[in-house]
Design an enzyme around this catalytic site. Sequence first.
Site, short mmCIF file in Angstrom:
data_model
loop_
_atom_site.label_atom_id
_atom_site.label_comp_id
_atom_site.label_asym_id
_atom_site.label_seq_id
_atom_site.Cartn_x
_atom_site.Cartn_y
_atom_site.Cartn_z
CB THR A 136 34.44 -27.87 78.82
OG1 THR A 136 33.37 -27.31 79.57
CG2 THR A 136 34.75 -26.89 77.69
CG ASP A 137 29.39 -28.90 80.69
OD1 ASP A 137 30.28 -28.05 80.85
OD2 ASP A 137 28.59 -29.23 81.60
CD GLU A 138 32.33 -23.86 81.33
OE1 GLU A 138 32.45 -22.68 80.99
OE2 GLU A 138 32.71 -24.31 82.42
CE1 TYR A 162 38.26 -23.69 79.51
CE2 TYR A 162 35.93 -23.69 80.06
CZ TYR A 162 37.13 -24.36 79.93
OH TYR A 162 37.19 -25.71 80.21
CE LYS A 166 38.90 -27.36 76.51
NZ LYS A 166 40.21 -28.04 76.74
P1 NAD Z 1 43.84 -26.76 85.36
O1 NAD Z 1 43.81 -25.30 85.06
O2 NAD Z 1 43.78 -27.23 86.78
O3 NAD Z 1 45.17 -27.41 84.73
C1 NAD Z 1 45.65 -27.04 83.47
C2 NAD Z 1 47.09 -27.57 83.35
O4 NAD Z 1 47.57 -27.26 82.04
C3 NAD Z 1 48.05 -26.93 84.35
O5 NAD Z 1 48.88 -27.92 84.92
C4 NAD Z 1 48.87 -25.97 83.49
O6 NAD Z 1 50.19 -25.76 83.99
C5 NAD Z 1 48.87 -26.69 82.15
N1 NAD Z 1 49.07 -25.77 81.02
C6 NAD Z 1 48.41 -24.60 80.78
N2 NAD Z 1 48.88 -24.04 79.66
C7 NAD Z 1 49.84 -24.87 79.17
C8 NAD Z 1 50.67 -24.84 78.03
N3 NAD Z 1 50.62 -23.83 77.15
N4 NAD Z 1 51.52 -25.88 77.83
C9 NAD Z 1 51.59 -26.91 78.71
N5 NAD Z 1 50.84 -26.99 79.81
C10 NAD Z 1 49.96 -25.98 80.04
O7 NAD Z 1 42.67 -27.37 84.49
P2 NAD Z 1 41.72 -28.62 84.79
O8 NAD Z 1 40.55 -28.16 85.55
O9 NAD Z 1 42.53 -29.75 85.28
O10 NAD Z 1 41.21 -28.93 83.30
C11 NAD Z 1 41.96 -29.78 82.44
C12 NAD Z 1 41.26 -29.88 81.11
O11 NAD Z 1 39.93 -30.38 81.30
C13 NAD Z 1 41.11 -28.56 80.37
O12 NAD Z 1 41.33 -28.80 79.01
C14 NAD Z 1 39.67 -28.15 80.64
O13 NAD Z 1 39.17 -27.37 79.58
C15 NAD Z 1 38.98 -29.49 80.71
N6 NAD Z 1 37.78 -29.56 81.54
C16 NAD Z 1 37.79 -29.07 82.83
C17 NAD Z 1 36.64 -29.18 83.61
C18 NAD Z 1 36.63 -28.71 85.05
O14 NAD Z 1 35.56 -28.72 85.68
N7 NAD Z 1 37.75 -28.32 85.64
C19 NAD Z 1 35.49 -29.76 83.08
C20 NAD Z 1 35.51 -30.23 81.75
C21 NAD Z 1 36.67 -30.14 81.01
P1 TYD Z 2 33.50 -22.20 88.22
O1 TYD Z 2 33.96 -23.11 89.29
O2 TYD Z 2 34.34 -21.03 87.84
O3 TYD Z 2 33.21 -23.13 86.94
P2 TYD Z 2 32.49 -22.74 85.52
O4 TYD Z 2 32.31 -21.29 85.43
O5 TYD Z 2 33.49 -23.23 84.54
O6 TYD Z 2 31.20 -23.50 85.52
O7 TYD Z 2 32.06 -21.64 88.62
C1 TYD Z 2 30.99 -22.51 88.88
C2 TYD Z 2 29.76 -21.65 89.13
O8 TYD Z 2 29.96 -20.92 90.36
C3 TYD Z 2 29.51 -20.60 88.07
O9 TYD Z 2 28.09 -20.46 87.88
C4 TYD Z 2 30.08 -19.32 88.66
C5 TYD Z 2 29.85 -19.51 90.14
N1 TYD Z 2 30.85 -18.86 91.04
C6 TYD Z 2 30.42 -18.02 92.08
O10 TYD Z 2 29.22 -17.77 92.27
N2 TYD Z 2 31.38 -17.45 92.87
C7 TYD Z 2 32.72 -17.66 92.70
O11 TYD Z 2 33.54 -17.08 93.45
C8 TYD Z 2 33.13 -18.55 91.66
C9 TYD Z 2 34.59 -18.84 91.42
C10 TYD Z 2 32.16 -19.14 90.85
#
Ligand code: NAD
Ligand code: TYD
Length: 360
Positions: A136-138, A162, A166
């Site tokens: 992630t960019d975080e 988190y 990562k």
């Molecule tokens: P998500 O929470 O929707 O999905 C995570 C999946 O991993 C779920 O299906 C869960 O059951 C599985 N999981 C969790 N713990 C596990 C374990 N111990 N063993 C096996 N499976 C397990 O997450 P997402 O949003 O799809 O993100 C996927 C990946 O991409 C993550 O690594 C996250 O850090 C990264 N990512 C997410 C975003 C975003 O905006 N959502 C952006 C950049 C990177």
């Molecule tokens: P989120 O979707 O949790 O992603 P991330 O924190 O990983 O960027 O949140 C996106 C942005 O929205 C973040 O600045 C927090 C804000 N946010 C709210 O203001 N209200 C909410 O209920 C949630 C879930 C997020």
Amino acid sequence: MKTYLVTGGAGFIGSNFIRYLFEKYGDSIRILNVDSLTYAGNLENLKEVSARENYRFFKADIRDKKAIAEIFSEYDVDTVVNFAAESHVDRSIENPEIFVETNVLGTLVMLNCARGAWEGKDGSYPEGKLFLHVSTDEVYGSLENPEDYFYETTPYDPHSPYSASKASSDFLVKAYVDTYHFPACITNCSNNYGPYQFPEKLIPLMINNALTGKSLPVYGDGKNVRDWLYVEDHAKGIDAVIQGGRHGEKYNIGGHNEKQNIEIIHIILDTLRELLPDSDPRKQNVSEDLITYVKDRKGHDRRYAIAPDKIHRELGWEPETDFEAGIRKTIRWYLDHEEWMANVINGDYMKYYEKMYNNR
Ligand code: NAD
Ligand code: TYD
């Protein structure tokens, strides 16, 4: 036949990625999906592909060395795509331990099992093996100056449990590259949105609350900025890195699409009004009056913004779906998938919601 081992494939991005790979490569690949089905994992996300002969699901935890090693011994895995993670910042603030266990120790198990399966006696690896770690960019922290962007060379400065977990997993991957010449790449992507996203994250939470007339909880002043990317573009970026990424390299993936949270909420409300017919009773709920400013998230990062120059220059990737089109497709999907949402918002989700938002 190229074999992909995808972890976390039942989650939001993983399931979109698996669908994308099958659309693009059809029967010429095999996908093994390893997911422990936490609250975020949902096999309904994969209904369209689950009957394919070249798809197999394993309900297994990436921390479980024995289960993961068995999969590697049964199949000649070419590419690992490691999505499995605990992914929600608010949950990490409440309960950091599981983030370290899954994101750090789970990634370590994946690295060890892949290395065990792939490394020859002389320390070399066969052609074509790759461990792609999805990050992630975080991990880069928070940008204060509007002219700054995250580059692959930006030092890591994570603030939430988190992002710290990562960052740790990214460093482990890097250590395996540096120590064992392990064939790996890391992708650092900005915030994703699109179909099948769990409604704890900003966009699906706001869509669902607006449709049901619940308040729209804005953290702090609502001016925190995220760089939003349509999930299919992320899948394409990962595919591009698998096809042509240089081993040991990191690639930033981002949408060139910075928006304040409050802007996102207004766009969602406007789009809902536009897409819902007047005859749909849910339309009456959609209102700016639902916007409620609540207590800020602890340690809330102000701004994320990715410079995806390297992946564009080296691999020709760029975002294809602009935000206007992407948010319309996303909202259309949620409007058409009420049952999916109803199944997801079960007792556990409501308990989470009450804990996080009541009296906030
Ligand atoms: P998500 O929470 O929707 O999905 C995570 C999946 O991993 C779920 O299906 C869960 O059951 C599985 N999981 C969790 N713990 C596990 C374990 N111990 N063993 C096996 N499976 C397990 O997450 P997402 O949003 O799809 O993100 C996927 C990946 O991409 C993550 O690594 C996250 O850090 C990264 N990512 C997410 C975003 C975003 O905006 N959502 C952006 C950049 C990177
Ligand atoms: P989120 O979707 O949790 O992603 P991330 O924190 O990983 O960027 O949140 C996106 C942005 O929205 C973040 O600045 C927090 C804000 N946010 C709210 O203001 N209200 C909410 O209920 C949630 C879930 C997020």
